[in-house]
Design a protein around this motif. Structure first.
Motif, PDB file in Angstrom:
ATOM      1  N   MET A 250     -23.311  23.671 -47.819  1.00  0.00           N
ATOM      2  CA  MET A 250     -23.693  23.359 -46.444  1.00  0.00           C
ATOM      3  C   MET A 250     -23.041  22.055 -45.979  1.00  0.00           C
ATOM      4  O   MET A 250     -22.588  21.950 -44.831  1.00  0.00           O
ATOM      5  CB  MET A 250     -25.205  23.227 -46.326  1.00  0.00           C
ATOM      6  N   ALA A 251     -22.997  21.072 -46.862  1.00  0.00           N
ATOM      7  CA  ALA A 251     -22.419  19.771 -46.503  1.00  0.00           C
ATOM      8  C   ALA A 251     -20.943  19.918 -46.144  1.00  0.00           C
ATOM      9  O   ALA A 251     -20.458  19.289 -45.190  1.00  0.00           O
ATOM     10  CB  ALA A 251     -22.592  18.783 -47.656  1.00  0.00           C
ATOM     11  N   MET A 252     -20.237  20.769 -46.873  1.00  0.00           N
ATOM     12  CA  MET A 252     -18.818  20.981 -46.585  1.00  0.00           C
ATOM     13  C   MET A 252     -18.639  21.595 -45.197  1.00  0.00           C
ATOM     14  O   MET A 252     -17.799  21.148 -44.403  1.00  0.00           O
ATOM     15  CB  MET A 252     -18.202  21.890 -47.643  1.00  0.00           C
ATOM     16  N   GLY A 253     -19.453  22.634 -44.874  1.00  0.00           N
ATOM     17  CA  GLY A 253     -19.385  23.241 -43.554  1.00  0.00           C
ATOM     18  C   GLY A 253     -19.767  22.272 -42.462  1.00  0.00           C
ATOM     19  O   GLY A 253     -19.143  22.230 -41.392  1.00  0.00           O
ATOM     20  N   ALA A 254     -20.790  21.453 -42.722  1.00  0.00           N
ATOM     21  CA  ALA A 254     -21.267  20.483 -41.735  1.00  0.00           C
ATOM     22  C   ALA A 254     -20.226  19.392 -41.480  1.00  0.00           C
ATOM     23  O   ALA A 254     -19.984  19.003 -40.317  1.00  0.00           O
ATOM     24  CB  ALA A 254     -22.575  19.855 -42.211  1.00  0.00           C
ATOM     25  N   MET A 255     -19.603  18.892 -42.543  1.00  0.00           N
ATOM     26  CA  MET A 255     -18.584  17.853 -42.387  1.00  0.00           C
ATOM     27  C   MET A 255     -17.385  18.378 -41.606  1.00  0.00           C
ATOM     28  O   MET A 255     -16.817  17.684 -40.753  1.00  0.00           O
ATOM     29  CB  MET A 255     -18.167  17.325 -43.756  1.00  0.00           C
ATOM     30  N   SER A 256     -17.003  19.619 -41.876  1.00  0.00           N
ATOM     31  CA  SER A 256     -15.889  20.222 -41.152  1.00  0.00           C
ATOM     32  C   SER A 256     -16.196  20.318 -39.664  1.00  0.00           C
ATOM     33  O   SER A 256     -15.368  19.948 -38.814  1.00  0.00           O
ATOM     34  CB  SER A 256     -15.599  21.621 -41.725  1.00  0.00           C
ATOM     35  N   GLU A 257     -17.409  20.787 -39.324  1.00  0.00           N
ATOM     36  CA  GLU A 257     -17.810  20.919 -37.923  1.00  0.00           C
ATOM     37  C   GLU A 257     -17.874  19.554 -37.235  1.00  0.00           C
ATOM     38  O   GLU A 257     -17.434  19.410 -36.087  1.00  0.00           O
ATOM     39  CB  GLU A 257     -19.171  21.613 -37.838  1.00  0.00           C
ATOM     40  N   ALA A 258     -18.413  18.553 -37.932  1.00  0.00           N
ATOM     41  CA  ALA A 258     -18.506  17.210 -37.353  1.00  0.00           C
ATOM     42  C   ALA A 258     -17.120  16.653 -37.055  1.00  0.00           C
ATOM     43  O   ALA A 258     -16.875  16.130 -35.948  1.00  0.00           O
ATOM     44  CB  ALA A 258     -19.261  16.284 -38.314  1.00  0.00           C
ATOM     45  N   PRO A 266     -17.527   8.409 -42.740  1.00  0.00           N
ATOM     46  CA  PRO A 266     -18.923   8.025 -42.464  1.00  0.00           C
ATOM     47  C   PRO A 266     -19.076   7.028 -41.309  1.00  0.00           C
ATOM     48  O   PRO A 266     -20.176   6.540 -41.086  1.00  0.00           O
ATOM     49  CB  PRO A 266     -19.323   7.355 -43.771  1.00  0.00           C
ATOM     50  N   GLU A 267     -17.978   6.735 -40.592  1.00  0.00           N
ATOM     51  CA  GLU A 267     -18.047   5.677 -39.579  1.00  0.00           C
ATOM     52  C   GLU A 267     -19.116   5.946 -38.519  1.00  0.00           C
ATOM     53  O   GLU A 267     -19.864   5.042 -38.118  1.00  0.00           O
ATOM     54  CB  GLU A 267     -16.677   5.497 -38.909  1.00  0.00           C
ATOM     55  N   THR A 268     -19.190   7.214 -38.051  1.00  0.00           N
ATOM     56  CA  THR A 268     -20.188   7.573 -37.048  1.00  0.00           C
ATOM     57  C   THR A 268     -21.416   8.226 -37.664  1.00  0.00           C
ATOM     58  O   THR A 268     -22.551   7.994 -37.222  1.00  0.00           O
ATOM     59  CB  THR A 268     -19.579   8.538 -36.008  1.00  0.00           C
ATOM     60  N   LEU A 269     -21.195   9.045 -38.679  1.00  0.00           N
ATOM     61  CA  LEU A 269     -22.289   9.788 -39.304  1.00  0.00           C
ATOM     62  C   LEU A 269     -22.105   9.797 -40.820  1.00  0.00           C
ATOM     63  O   LEU A 269     -21.075  10.258 -41.327  1.00  0.00           O
ATOM     64  CB  LEU A 269     -22.308  11.225 -38.784  1.00  0.00           C
ATOM     65  N   SER A 270     -23.084   9.281 -41.538  1.00  0.00           N
ATOM     66  CA  SER A 270     -23.067   9.311 -43.009  1.00  0.00           C
ATOM     67  C   SER A 270     -23.689  10.617 -43.502  1.00  0.00           C
ATOM     68  O   SER A 270     -24.585  11.171 -42.860  1.00  0.00           O
ATOM     69  CB  SER A 270     -23.843   8.119 -43.574  1.00  0.00           C
ATOM     70  N   VAL A 271     -23.206  11.105 -44.652  1.00  0.00           N
ATOM     71  CA  VAL A 271     -23.653  12.392 -45.182  1.00  0.00           C
ATOM     72  C   VAL A 271     -23.944  12.277 -46.682  1.00  0.00           C
ATOM     73  O   VAL A 271     -23.146  11.700 -47.422  1.00  0.00           O
ATOM     74  CB  VAL A 271     -22.593  13.490 -44.958  1.00  0.00           C
ATOM     75  N   VAL A 272     -25.086  12.840 -47.087  1.00  0.00           N
ATOM     76  CA  VAL A 272     -25.398  13.009 -48.517  1.00  0.00           C
ATOM     77  C   VAL A 272     -25.676  14.487 -48.752  1.00  0.00           C
ATOM     78  O   VAL A 272     -26.437  15.112 -48.008  1.00  0.00           O
ATOM     79  CB  VAL A 272     -26.626  12.181 -48.956  1.00  0.00           C
ATOM     80  N   PRO A 285     -14.240  12.421 -46.393  1.00  0.00           N
ATOM     81  CA  PRO A 285     -14.206  11.578 -47.593  1.00  0.00           C
ATOM     82  C   PRO A 285     -14.937  12.253 -48.757  1.00  0.00           C
ATOM     83  O   PRO A 285     -15.702  13.198 -48.541  1.00  0.00           O
ATOM     84  CB  PRO A 285     -14.962  10.319 -47.127  1.00  0.00           C
ATOM     85  N   PRO A 286     -14.711  11.757 -49.987  1.00  0.00           N
ATOM     86  CA  PRO A 286     -15.473  12.290 -51.130  1.00  0.00           C
ATOM     87  C   PRO A 286     -16.976  12.171 -50.878  1.00  0.00           C
ATOM     88  O   PRO A 286     -17.453  11.160 -50.362  1.00  0.00           O
ATOM     89  CB  PRO A 286     -15.018  11.398 -52.292  1.00  0.00           C
ATOM     90  N   LEU A 287     -17.711  13.215 -51.249  1.00  0.00           N
ATOM     91  CA  LEU A 287     -19.113  13.355 -50.849  1.00  0.00           C
ATOM     92  C   LEU A 287     -20.080  12.672 -51.813  1.00  0.00           C
ATOM     93  O   LEU A 287     -20.084  12.959 -53.017  1.00  0.00           O
ATOM     94  CB  LEU A 287     -19.461  14.844 -50.755  1.00  0.00           C
ATOM     95  N   THR A 288     -20.905  11.787 -51.285  1.00  0.00           N
ATOM     96  CA  THR A 288     -22.056  11.284 -52.034  1.00  0.00           C
ATOM     97  C   THR A 288     -23.068  12.428 -52.124  1.00  0.00           C
ATOM     98  O   THR A 288     -23.361  13.084 -51.126  1.00  0.00           O
ATOM     99  CB  THR A 288     -22.688  10.083 -51.324  1.00  0.00           C
ATOM    100  N   THR A 289     -23.597  12.668 -53.319  1.00  0.00           N
ATOM    101  CA  THR A 289     -24.420  13.859 -53.507  1.00  0.00           C
ATOM    102  C   THR A 289     -25.404  13.661 -54.660  1.00  0.00           C
ATOM    103  O   THR A 289     -25.332  12.678 -55.390  1.00  0.00           O
ATOM    104  CB  THR A 289     -23.514  15.087 -53.755  1.00  0.00           C
ATOM    105  N   ILE A 290     -26.313  14.611 -54.779  1.00  0.00           N
ATOM    106  CA  ILE A 290     -27.270  14.617 -55.881  1.00  0.00           C
ATOM    107  C   ILE A 290     -26.763  15.577 -56.953  1.00  0.00           C
ATOM    108  O   ILE A 290     -26.455  16.731 -56.659  1.00  0.00           O
ATOM    109  CB  ILE A 290     -28.671  15.047 -55.400  1.00  0.00           C
ATOM    110  N   ASP A 291     -26.667  15.092 -58.144  1.00  0.00           N
ATOM    111  CA  ASP A 291     -26.138  15.894 -59.252  1.00  0.00           C
ATOM    112  C   ASP A 291     -27.226  16.751 -59.874  1.00  0.00           C
ATOM    113  O   ASP A 291     -28.202  16.234 -60.412  1.00  0.00           O
ATOM    114  CB  ASP A 291     -25.531  14.991 -60.328  1.00  0.00           C
TER     115      ASP A 291
END
Length: 337
Positions: A250-258, A266-272, A285-291
């Motif tokens: 989902m994060a990949m799809g969301a980042m692409s749309e943003a 992350p300048e305007t919107l940060s993503v985890v 950018p490389p994604l901060t995430t929960i492993d």
């Protein structure tokens, strides 16, 4: 023509019963006799029938696995680790991709039961609990559920602590100075989605931050779900400074749309994100995430399965795996006032 057990017995100078005991390890045979049998089998390139052997020892050394989809990178990585563990333990894995369809899931379950696999690993979001219970109970068939699947006394369940994982994600955003935080997640009737949403709420309340209804978006756990979720978020009257997203797909799809909409990360919107899939380190950018510990999940699932095969009447149990935060570059540190 392939060699038979009688050919091996004749060459080794023993009975077919002795050959069977040596090859199946079902009774003590004198070392010298055992050596003669193994040598004869090797010389004749004898390969015992797997079907015949399974009828004798009541095992097939094969496990079935029901998985929602192998297109989702998280599932694909878990399947890879499960297959590796099965191979190391001398088991063959029969993989069934259900595509999240109840009818397909039920058909595969019946097929696996008829093929007499030694146990079934389950990682699928759509299932008929009553059918699973009936099939498993009828055959006393061991089952291990890997996060997604039926629950009951007849299964072991290996779960990621999704409440804690989501809490870690939001806590990191708060520590980086974010106060306006959104959430995009999967269907709330699904256990992982519900737990991650609960962890989000818990961390927001703990930090004393408002939960804005327009920033809480329920979608699905696929790439398209993230894309559509971000599209909805970007129509809000005011935008958050950060968003926690329920999985990496989902994060990949969301980042692409943003980014297509001119929103810089992350300048305007940060993503985890959540899962720490292989590709998450290579996004821009490389994604901060929960492993989610995918290798430990697979190791524990296969180990639990073998334990249940050896002790088929033991009660089901819950085994919880703990997530970790992986910090990369998709979160901006906000200036302190």
């Amino acid at each position: 023509m392939s060699a038979t057990i009688k050919d091996v017995a004749l060459l080794a100078g023993v009975s077919t019963t002795t050959v069977s005991h040596v090859l199946n390890k079902t009774r003590f045979v004198a070392p010298a006799t055992r050596e003669r049998v193994l040598k004869a089998a090797n010389e004749l390139h004898y390969a015992p029938s797997a079907v015949a052997r399974s009828l004798k020892v009541k095992t097939t050394k094969s496990l079935g696995m029901l998985v929602t989809t192998t297109l989702n990178p998280f599932f694909a990585e878990v399947v890879k680790e499960v297959e590796r563990q099965c191979y190391q333990q001398g088991y063959t894995l029969v993989l069934c991709n259900t595509d999240g369809e109840l009818e397909k899931t039920n058909a595969y379950l019946m097929m696996l039961a008829q093929k007499r696999v030694d146990g079934i690993l389950v990682m699928c979001s759509e299932y008929d609990d009553s059918l699973f219970s009936a099939v498993i109970g009828k055959r006393d068939l061991p089952m291990v559920v890997m996060d997604w699947g039926p629950s009951g006394d007849y299964v072991d369940r290996i779960q990621d602590n999704s409440v804690k994982g989501a809490h870690l994600a939001v806590q990191h955003l708060v520590e980086q100075g974010h106060e306006a935080i959104a959430y995009i997640g999967g269907p709330l009737e699904k256990l992982p989605a519900r737990q991650r949403y609960d962890g989000f709420l818990e961390a927001m309340h703990e930090a004393g931050l408002p939960v804005v209804p327009e920033w809480i978006i329920e979608s699905n756990f696929e790439f398209e779900g993230g894309k559509l979720g971000m599209r909805r978020l970007l129509t809000s009257p005011a935008l958050p400074s950060a968003v926690f997203i329920g999985n990496d797909a989902m994060a990949m799809g969301a980042m692409s749309e943003a980014q297509l909409s001119g929103v810089s990360i992350p300048e305007t919107l940060s993503v985890v994100g959540y899962d720490n899939c292989f590709y998450s380190a290579y996004l821009t950018p490389p994604l901060t995430t929960i492993d989610q510990p995918k290798r430990r999940l697979a190791e524990q699932a296969v180990a639990s399965m073998i334990e249940r095969i050896d002790n088929p009447r033991q009660n089901g149990r819950l085994i919880m795996l703990e997530p970790d935060l992986v910090i990369r570059s998709s979160v901006k540190t906000m200036a302190r006032c």
